[in-house]
Design an enzyme around this catalytic site. Structure first.
Site, PDB file in Angstrom:
ATOM      1  N   GLY A 177      67.870 -41.172 -98.179  1.00  0.00           N
ATOM      2  CA  GLY A 177      68.503 -42.476 -98.344  1.00  0.00           C
ATOM      3  C   GLY A 177      69.842 -42.408 -99.051  1.00  0.00           C
ATOM      4  O   GLY A 177      70.615 -43.358 -99.033  1.00  0.00           O
TER       5      GLY A 177
ATOM      6  N   ASP B 228      79.844 -32.508 -90.776  1.00  0.00           N
ATOM      7  CA  ASP B 228      78.977 -33.665 -91.070  1.00  0.00           C
ATOM      8  C   ASP B 228      79.793 -34.759 -91.761  1.00  0.00           C
ATOM      9  O   ASP B 228      79.651 -35.014 -92.961  1.00  0.00           O
ATOM     10  CB  ASP B 228      77.811 -33.217 -91.944  1.00  0.00           C
ATOM     11  CG  ASP B 228      76.727 -34.287 -92.063  1.00  0.00           C
ATOM     12  OD1 ASP B 228      76.778 -35.265 -91.283  1.00  0.00           O
ATOM     13  OD2 ASP B 228      75.842 -34.142 -92.930  1.00  0.00           O
TER      14      ASP B 228
ATOM     15  N   SER C 269      71.998 -39.944 -98.232  1.00  0.00           N
ATOM     16  CA  SER C 269      72.890 -39.307 -97.265  1.00  0.00           C
ATOM     17  C   SER C 269      74.112 -40.167 -96.972  1.00  0.00           C
ATOM     18  O   SER C 269      74.010 -41.388 -96.842  1.00  0.00           O
ATOM     19  CB  SER C 269      72.148 -39.049 -95.953  1.00  0.00           C
ATOM     20  OG  SER C 269      71.232 -37.997 -96.101  1.00  0.00           O
ATOM     21  N   GLY C 270      75.264 -39.514 -96.878  1.00  0.00           N
ATOM     22  CA  GLY C 270      76.496 -40.229 -96.570  1.00  0.00           C
ATOM     23  C   GLY C 270      77.177 -40.843 -97.770  1.00  0.00           C
ATOM     24  O   GLY C 270      78.307 -41.311 -97.684  1.00  0.00           O
TER      25      GLY C 270
ATOM     26  N   HIS D 275      75.493 -37.244 -89.678  1.00  0.00           N
ATOM     27  CA  HIS D 275      74.079 -37.196 -89.297  1.00  0.00           C
ATOM     28  C   HIS D 275      73.385 -38.544 -89.461  1.00  0.00           C
ATOM     29  O   HIS D 275      72.279 -38.734 -88.937  1.00  0.00           O
ATOM     30  CB  HIS D 275      73.341 -36.098 -90.080  1.00  0.00           C
ATOM     31  CG  HIS D 275      73.029 -36.434 -91.498  1.00  0.00           C
ATOM     32  ND1 HIS D 275      73.787 -35.994 -92.567  1.00  0.00           N
ATOM     33  CD2 HIS D 275      72.018 -37.175 -92.050  1.00  0.00           C
ATOM     34  CE1 HIS D 275      73.248 -36.428 -93.701  1.00  0.00           C
ATOM     35  NE2 HIS D 275      72.189 -37.150 -93.421  1.00  0.00           N
TER      36      HIS D 275
END
Length: 418
Positions: free
Chosen positions: A366, A272, A368-369, A227
């Site tokens: 921030g 994701d 995310s991932g 995402h």
């Protein structure tokens, strides 16, 4: 220098108390300085040496997905091999010189598994490396013949000396190792991370602005959330930086390729996951290292301690931070996370929850991932989750939801070869 307490001739004098005290202080100072110099010479005379050993474990099969008794997974074999070599040298004539060992490669073959291992010792500088190599080889040979822990062909044992630079680089290239000790006696709630504490952490930036976290899994590949690229997947507009601060970065690289999972379709949350290739490759150091990837068959128990890191906001609606932060969480079981008042049927395959139902400690905008990692008893760190989604940040009964890396392990291999 010799101090006299009695004078020449027939007249005798006594030293005054303050003079005696001064002499004692001077003598103690001389002793302390001498001891320090000798200790320095002894330590500086020790040289760290690296030796590359290989041997073959026979009469077994490696199956990444099987749970049968006659098969092993590679993680188990790595731990068993390292424990065996530890025991061999700790109970040997070289025990005072032995530091540690590290398996750097396991190669499955038709009739077993070949093990490549780096052994680290400290010897006085004048020692002859050829003689040491033969001694190490002899000890391994003798001990391996009598071990019952693993079936090892003694004739397959080989030992070769390595240069210090090659040995150090090889050990640094091993996944999941960090030089900063983990403080485990306190709950971490978004504390600023120490330098080199999480050397696989990366910051993905578009137009030099932090967008997402990512995790280093090789010297050219990162893993992150799909995402992160739902609005822009043009690699030419993205860069990656390493280190515990975004500005200034320790190192920056250009993004070469972005591979989003083919079945990811926003706003759905399944699949994701994405892998990102950058160039030029990085050289591993204490500050930049890759994390280990779990096997496809790996599973992790609820209530296990895990750690998240990221540059994300400290509260919902806040801005990303310049300093890397860390927090300690717990894995939450699917049975709990799928309860109607938590996430219900929104928890699908390839997802799991971590955090606290009370809230407070959580990933945020921030992050995310970024990585969710766990360590084994050998202090090797594995990436088990990718920060994916959640309702707000740190909200009660709304823990963070993570992409399960083991679920997508074969997909990662198909795209990166890792």
């Amino acid at each position: 220098m010799m101090y006299r307490t009695v004078g020449f001739g027939t007249q005798s004098r006594s030293l005054k108390p303050w003079m005696i005290a001064l002499l004692i202080v001077l003598l103690l100072t001389v002793v302390a300085v001498t001891t320090g110099i000798l200790a320095h010479l002894l330590v500086s005379g020790q040289k760290t040496e690296y030796y590359h050993g290989t041997f073959k474990i026979s009469d077994l099969q490696v199956n990444r997905n099987s749970r049968q008794n006659n098969t092993y997974n590679l993680k188990d074999l790595k731990e068993m091999s390292e424990n065996l070599v530890d025991e061999i040298f700790i109970d040997s004539a070289l025990n005072k010189h032995y530091i540690k060992n590290q398996v750097v490669r396991l190669t499955p073959e038709e009739d077993g598994v070949k093990v490549d291992i780096i052994m680290i010792f400290q010897f006085p500088s004048p020692e002859q490396r050829a003689m040491i190599k033969e001694k190490i080889h002899s000890i391994l040979n003798q001990k391996i013949r009598t071990t019952r822990a693993l079936s090892i062909n003694a004739s397959s044992v080989q030992v070769n000396a390595m240069s210090s630079s090659t040995g150090k680089l090889t050990v640094q290239a091993c996944c999941g190792k960090r030089v900063v000790p983990l403080i485990v006696n306190r709950i971490m709630s978004g504390d600023i991370a120490a330098k080199a504490a999480w050397p696989w952490q990366a910051s993905l930036q578009r137009n030099n602005i932090h967008q997402c976290g990512a995790t280093l899994i090789s010297n050219t590949w990162l893993i992150t959330a799909a995402h992160c690229f739902k609005n822009n997947a043009n690699p030419h507009q993205w860069t990656v930086s390493f280190g515990t601060t975004i500005n200034p970065p320790l190192m920056k690289r250009n993004i070469r390729r972005i591979i989003v999972h083919e079945r990811y379709h926003s706003p759905a949350r399944e699949y994701d996951i994405a892998v990102v290739q950058f160039s030029p490759k990085v050289t591993f150091t204490d500050d930049i290292r890759r994390v280990c990837l779990p096997e496809a068959s790996a599973s992790f128990q609820p209530n296990s301690t895990v750690y998240i890191t990221g540059f994300g906001a400290l509260f919902y609606g806040g801005e990303s931070q310049n300093n890397l932060r860390e927090a300690r969480l717990k894995i939450i079981s699917d049975d709990v996370c799928k309860q109607p008042h938590i996430y219900g049927h929104d928890i699908k395959f390839g997802m799991f929850c971590a955090g606290y139902l009370e809230g407070i400690y959580d990933a945020c905008r921030g992050d995310s991932g970024g990585p969710l990692v766990i360590k084994d008893f050998k202090d090797t760190w594995y990436l088990i989750g990718i920060v994916s989604w959640g309702d707000n940040c740190g909200q009660k009964n709304k823990p963070g939801v993570y992409t399960e890396v083991a679920y997508y392990r074969n997909w990662i291999t198909s795209k990166t070869g890792l």
